[in-house]
Scaffold this active site. Structure first.
Site, PDB file in Angstrom:
ATOM      1  N   GLU A 173       0.820  -1.218   0.000  1.00  0.00           N
ATOM      2  CA  GLU A 173       0.000   0.000   0.000  1.00  0.00           C
ATOM      3  C   GLU A 173       0.850   1.264   0.000  1.00  0.00           C
ATOM      4  O   GLU A 173       0.734   2.130   0.875  1.00  0.00           O
ATOM      5  CB  GLU A 173      -0.955  -0.006   1.207  1.00  0.00           C
ATOM      6  CG  GLU A 173      -1.851  -1.231   1.209  1.00  0.00           C
ATOM      7  CD  GLU A 173      -2.940  -1.224   2.248  1.00  0.00           C
ATOM      8  OE1 GLU A 173      -4.012  -1.768   2.002  1.00  0.00           O
ATOM      9  OE2 GLU A 173      -2.715  -0.671   3.337  1.00  0.00           O
ATOM     10  N   GLU A 364      -5.622  -8.149  -1.089  1.00  0.00           N
ATOM     11  CA  GLU A 364      -6.321  -8.091   0.206  1.00  0.00           C
ATOM     12  C   GLU A 364      -7.781  -7.760  -0.028  1.00  0.00           C
ATOM     13  O   GLU A 364      -8.103  -6.843  -0.789  1.00  0.00           O
ATOM     14  CB  GLU A 364      -5.733  -6.997   1.108  1.00  0.00           C
ATOM     15  CG  GLU A 364      -4.352  -7.279   1.608  1.00  0.00           C
ATOM     16  CD  GLU A 364      -3.830  -6.180   2.526  1.00  0.00           C
ATOM     17  OE1 GLU A 364      -4.635  -5.478   3.171  1.00  0.00           O
ATOM     18  OE2 GLU A 364      -2.599  -6.020   2.583  1.00  0.00           O
TER      19      GLU A 364
END
Ligand code: BG6
Length: 466
Positions: A173, A364
């Site tokens: 991320e 995810e």
């Protein structure tokens, strides 16, 4: 017809610091996660203090229990398992000349254990686990020195695990350097006036590190695929007011900027105005842009949990789940305020493939909620089954739309510590771990109802969703 490719990577994802525990064991150094008392936004102690409970120090003891845990993953027919290599197990403060052999041995064994069970290891190189020394003493990613130190870490792990690991991703991320600068970019800038400068300089240095890592992999492990990973939960305009619509696009760009640089290979022109208006002056060395252009990532991995809406003039804020704006009246909301939106996943998959035309990995996705052991001793997590089922249907639709997706690794297949809040109470797992927010519990693993269900989904390659 089964729309999922035969080699689709069904599986699960965790990170080292949220699962392993074994704080300082076998020569591990202190990472920035080790000083967090209650997740990323909570209190941070540079030196962990006596008598304070730090949830990541023991986490769920995956370090000692990974054989048992991987057996459970195998029981769900996992084809892939994603985790990170804790930088501080290999280079305890980040600057050592030689790696810590005991740390390397741990990952030798872990990666072999994953492969032995027929799963493809997917390795995140840096998942909010920068060595504390680099973050605090060296000033985090704003300091260019981290580039070489990171590349050295990558060289060590590529040489050691390159034979066994095909799928890598550099930074978890990376666009969260904007939303969560401390954890994602090791940016601890206190002066609000120069926070943006610090964030975007750190981002630039991470782009260079990403490009150099791709270059290194091309040389050392040419068969490997090196991805980048972004947090890309969705955001819609709150109304059709053009002001809402335009500013929502700008908010989305503040994330897509990261993949624009790393996948397209250059700084998008829209950032020039942003940098000018925010007085951001990047220090860019002569070769940086050439490296970024030449060494782009092979695939784009992303997390997707929810969606939100944006209203003109609202601040651009967010958390581990992505941007967080005005609630959407059409969607259900979890107890943690995350709005469930499977169609948003289809939207995002199409958006990303339209923009980049590179293979996508849903690295995810998952439902964090409180789970309870019922009187029959079981955990009936029907909501989780419903959540995953609808998101898989959305992936199926996106595949039909022509999007290239090569895997789905569910977040937190066994309960682990929440990155955002440091809680155990916020559970994602198909497997329950007996531990509470205060750290009490036996750590026993118990299968939830979703466990057999997900195993069946994988066995049927996504056909049997009942
Ligand atoms: C992502 C992170 O942001 O979201 C994970 O990559 C994190 O580390 C996950 O755990 C879910 O967030 P949380 O705060 O519910 O753990």
């Amino acid at each position: 017809m089964n729309i999922f490719p035969d080699d689709f990577l069904w599986g699960g994802a965790i990170s080292a610091h949220q699962a392993e525990g074994a704080f300082l064991e076998n020569g591990k150094g202190i990472s920035i996660a080790d000083g967090l008392r209650n997740g990323m936004r909570g209190v941070y102690d540079v030196e962990p203090l006596d008598g304070i409970y730090y949830p990541f120090h023991e986490a769920v003891d995956f370090f000692h229990r990974y054989e048992e845990d991987l057996d459970l993953m195998q029981g769900m027919n996992f084809k892939a398992f994603r985790t990170s290599i804790s930088w501080t197990r290999i280079y305890p403060s980040g600057i050592e000349e030689k790696p810590n052999e005991a740390g390397l041995v741990f990952y030798d064994n872990l990666i072999k254990a994953i492969k032995r069970r027929g799963m493809e290891p997917i390795i995140t190189i840096s998942h909010y686990e920068t060595p504390k020394y680099l973050a605090i003493d060296k000033g985090g990613w704003e300091n260019r020195e981290l580039i070489d130190l990171f590349v050295k870490f990558c060289k060590t792990i590529f040489e050691r695990y390159g034979v066994d690991v095909k799928y890598w991703m550099t930074f978890n991320e990376i666009n969260n350097v904007r939303r969560l600068p401390r954890s994602a970019g090791a940016v601890f800038e206190k002066d609000k006036n120069r926070l943006k400068q610090a964030i975007y300089q750190a981002s630039h240095n991470m782009f260079v590190a990403n490009a150099l890592t791709v270059k290194l992999a091309r040389d050392l492990i040419p068969e490997a695929k090196i991805g980048t990973m972004l947090s890309l939960s969705n955001v819609y305009p709150n109304t059709c007011n053009p002001k809402d619509v335009f500013e929502t696009m700008q908010l989305r760009r503040s994330s897509l900027f990261y993949s624009d640089v790393m996948i397209r290979g250059c700084y998008p022109t829209y950032m020039n105005r942003f940098f000018e208006e925010n007085n951001v002056k990047l220090s860019i060395e002569s070769n940086d842009l050439e490296l970024i252009k030449r060494y782009t990532n092979d695939y784009l991995a992303f997390s997707y949990y929810r969606s939100t809406t944006h209203r003109f003039g609202s601040p651009f804020v967010g958390d581990t789940g992505g941007d967080q704006g005005t609630p959407n009246p059409y969607l259900e909301t979890t107890a943690w305020g995350w709005q469930i939106d499977p169609i948003g996943l289809r939207f995002t998959l199409n958006e990303l493939y339209d923009r980049y035309q590179v293979p996508l990995l849903i690295a995810e996705n998952g439902l964090g909620q409180e789970d309870f052991i019922s009187d029959d001793g079981k955990i009936h997590d029907t909501n989780r089954i419903e959540y995953v089922r609808e998101h898989i249907r959305a992936i199926e639709e996106a595949l039909k739309d022509g999007v290239k997706i090569f895997g789905y690794t569910y977040w937190g297949p066994l309960d682990i510590v929440s990155a955002g809040t440091g809680e155990m109470r916020k559970r994602y797992g198909f497997i329950y771990v007996d531990k509470d927010n205060e750290g009490k519990g036996t750590l026993k693993r118990i299968k939830k109802d979703s466990y057999d269900w997900f195993g069946k989904v994988i066995a049927s390659n996504g056909k049997d969703l009942d």
